[in-house]
Design an enzyme around this catalytic site. Structure first.
Site, PDB file in Angstrom:
ATOM      1  N   ALA A   1      22.454  -7.745  60.116  1.00  0.00           N
ATOM      2  CA  ALA A   1      23.250  -6.565  59.725  1.00  0.00           C
ATOM      3  C   ALA A   1      23.461  -5.708  60.976  1.00  0.00           C
ATOM      4  CB  ALA A   1      22.569  -5.780  58.605  1.00  0.00           C
ATOM      5  N   LEU A   2      23.954  -6.349  62.006  1.00  0.00           N
ATOM      6  CA  LEU A   2      23.971  -5.751  63.347  1.00  0.00           C
ATOM      7  C   LEU A   2      24.924  -4.562  63.421  1.00  0.00           C
ATOM      8  CD1 LEU A   2      23.991  -9.058  65.438  1.00  0.00           C
ATOM      9  CD2 LEU A   2      22.031  -7.700  64.668  1.00  0.00           C
TER      10      LEU A   2
ATOM     11  N   GLY B   1      23.498  -0.025  67.475  1.00  0.00           N
ATOM     12  CA  GLY B   1      22.140   0.062  68.015  1.00  0.00           C
ATOM     13  C   GLY B   1      21.668  -1.302  68.509  1.00  0.00           C
ATOM     14  N   HIS B   2      21.893  -2.342  67.686  1.00  0.00           N
ATOM     15  CA  HIS B   2      21.486  -3.689  68.115  1.00  0.00           C
ATOM     16  C   HIS B   2      22.284  -4.129  69.345  1.00  0.00           C
ATOM     17  CE1 HIS B   2      20.549  -3.968  63.660  1.00  0.00           C
ATOM     18  NE2 HIS B   2      19.403  -4.315  64.204  1.00  0.00           N
TER      19      HIS B   2
ATOM     20  N   GLY C   1      14.172  -1.461  70.074  1.00  0.00           N
ATOM     21  CA  GLY C   1      14.783  -0.133  70.038  1.00  0.00           C
ATOM     22  C   GLY C   1      13.748   0.958  69.815  1.00  0.00           C
TER      23      GLY C   1
ATOM     24  N   GLN D   1       6.813   0.889  65.974  1.00  0.00           N
ATOM     25  CA  GLN D   1       6.850  -0.577  66.179  1.00  0.00           C
ATOM     26  C   GLN D   1       6.811  -0.918  67.671  1.00  0.00           C
ATOM     27  OE1 GLN D   1       9.533  -3.413  63.981  1.00  0.00           O
ATOM     28  NE2 GLN D   1      10.816  -3.176  65.777  1.00  0.00           N
TER      29      GLN D   1
HETATM   30  O1  PAF Z   1      12.969  -4.132  64.195  1.00  0.00           O
HETATM   31  C1  PAF Z   1      13.252  -5.113  63.487  1.00  0.00           C
HETATM   32  O2  PAF Z   1      14.407  -5.384  63.178  1.00  0.00           O
HETATM   33  C2  PAF Z   1      12.111  -6.002  62.984  1.00  0.00           C
HETATM   34  O3  PAF Z   1      10.992  -5.245  62.680  1.00  0.00           O
HETATM   35  C3  PAF Z   1      11.786  -7.143  63.943  1.00  0.00           C
HETATM   36  C4  PAF Z   1      11.273  -6.618  65.277  1.00  0.00           C
HETATM   37  C5  PAF Z   1      13.014  -8.008  64.170  1.00  0.00           C
HETATM   38  C6  PAF Z   1      10.682  -8.031  63.360  1.00  0.00           C
HETATM   39  O4  PAF Z   1      11.065  -8.607  62.160  1.00  0.00           O
END
Ligand code: PAF
Length: 289
Positions: free
Chosen positions: A32-33, A36-37, A146, A152
């Site tokens: 679902a880019l 940000g991605h 990110g 995370q």
């Molecule tokens: O940040 C995310 O989209 C997820 O937590 C990741 C790092 C792809 C792990 O599933």
């Protein structure tokens, strides 16, 4: 652009590229880019000759009653966007195959029990287990995460350090929509009214940043009072933490801090964060080891 669904095929694709001596980057995503991605992909492009993007909606990081089945998925669109960005390799593991039969869990103690970890028990074990597998599959020189998922990022850095995984972890700045809303795949779930309400998160963070004079308790109070009063918002947490250790800060602090918030807007849970820079401090606030 090559697209692979198995670890063997992925490794075979990366082998000749690695043999040529170029650096390999990994950008892990759940698809679902959005912008940000794509910004993470562009950071990766500047740091490696080969950019691999993984797309996997990781069941291990969703708890019971969370939005695993409803999580937005649009592989065709994602692949088209990655092709336009000139990504080299995309890894799309098959839905169950990648996690079936797993008996190993990666748990990072201490950093995972509060903030997101308190609201989503087990979430970070799911993240670190799958990130560990992705790092093992790709064996990149560098991986880009990110700052949107700030906790995370800090946890992944710690895992990589503790397990001597030998990969450079790069944190990339959070991307915002023109009105300030943090870019997120979950924004797709917001109705127009909810989207307007959601702006309260970034506005509260901006207000805390503007008012920041080093008093963590005051900043936390400001965030909470704003978000508790904001229409259409159900606050989960608002915290002011040390940017490296994620420890909640009290009183007047030297140096920078990070403000993190999570709230439900309707049924959608959103997170956001911002660096709070003390006058004269290094403009970092970025996750470090
Ligand atoms: O940040 C995310 O989209 C997820 O937590 C990741 C790092 C792809 C792990 O599933």
């Amino acid at each position: 652009m090559e697209v692979h669904a198995t670890v063997d095929a992925l490794r075979a694709a990366l082998r000749p590229r690695r043999a040529q001596g170029g650096r390999i980057a990994l950008v892990p995503t759940m698809g679902a880019l959005h912008e940000g991605h794509l910004s993470l992909v562009r950071v990766a492009m500047r740091r490696a000759a080969t950019v691999t993007v993984s797309i996997f909606v990781n069941p291990l990081q969703f708890g019971a009653g969370e939005d695993f089945t409803a999580y937005p998925r649009d592989l065709e669109r994602d692949l088209a966007r990655l092709k336009r960005e000139r990504v080299d390799v995309v890894f799309v593991p098959e839905a169950d195959g990648f996690t079936r039969g797993l008996r190993t869990t990666v748990h990072v103690a201490g950093l995972t029990g509060h903030l997101e970890g308190a609201s989503r028990p087990g979430h970070f074990d799911g993240v670190t287990t799958i990130v560990g597998k992705l790092l093992g599959a790709v064996q990149p020189d560098v991986a880009v995460f990110g700052e949107k998922d700030y906790q995370q990022l800090v946890i992944v850095r710690r895992m990589v350090r503790d397990l001597d995984l030998g990969v450079e972890i790069v944190g990339a700045p959070l991307v915002r929509e023109p009105d300030g809303l943090a870019a997120s795949s979950r924004n797709a779930h917001l109705s127009p009214d909810e989207r307007r309400s959601a702006l309260a998160l970034s506005r509260a963070l901006s207000a805390a940043r503007e008012a920041w004079g080093g008093d963590a308790g005051r900043a936390r109070g400001l965030l909470r009072s704003r978000l508790q009063k904001a229409p259409g918002i159900r606050l989960d947490y608002a915290e002011v933490v040390d940017p490296s250790t994620l420890e909640p800060l009290e009183g007047v602090v030297q140096g920078s801090a990070r403000a993190l918030v999570a709230a439900f807007v309707g049924r959608t849970r959103l997170i956001d964060n911002m660096g709070l820079e003390s006058p004269g401090a290094e403009p970092s606030g970025r996750a470090r080891d």
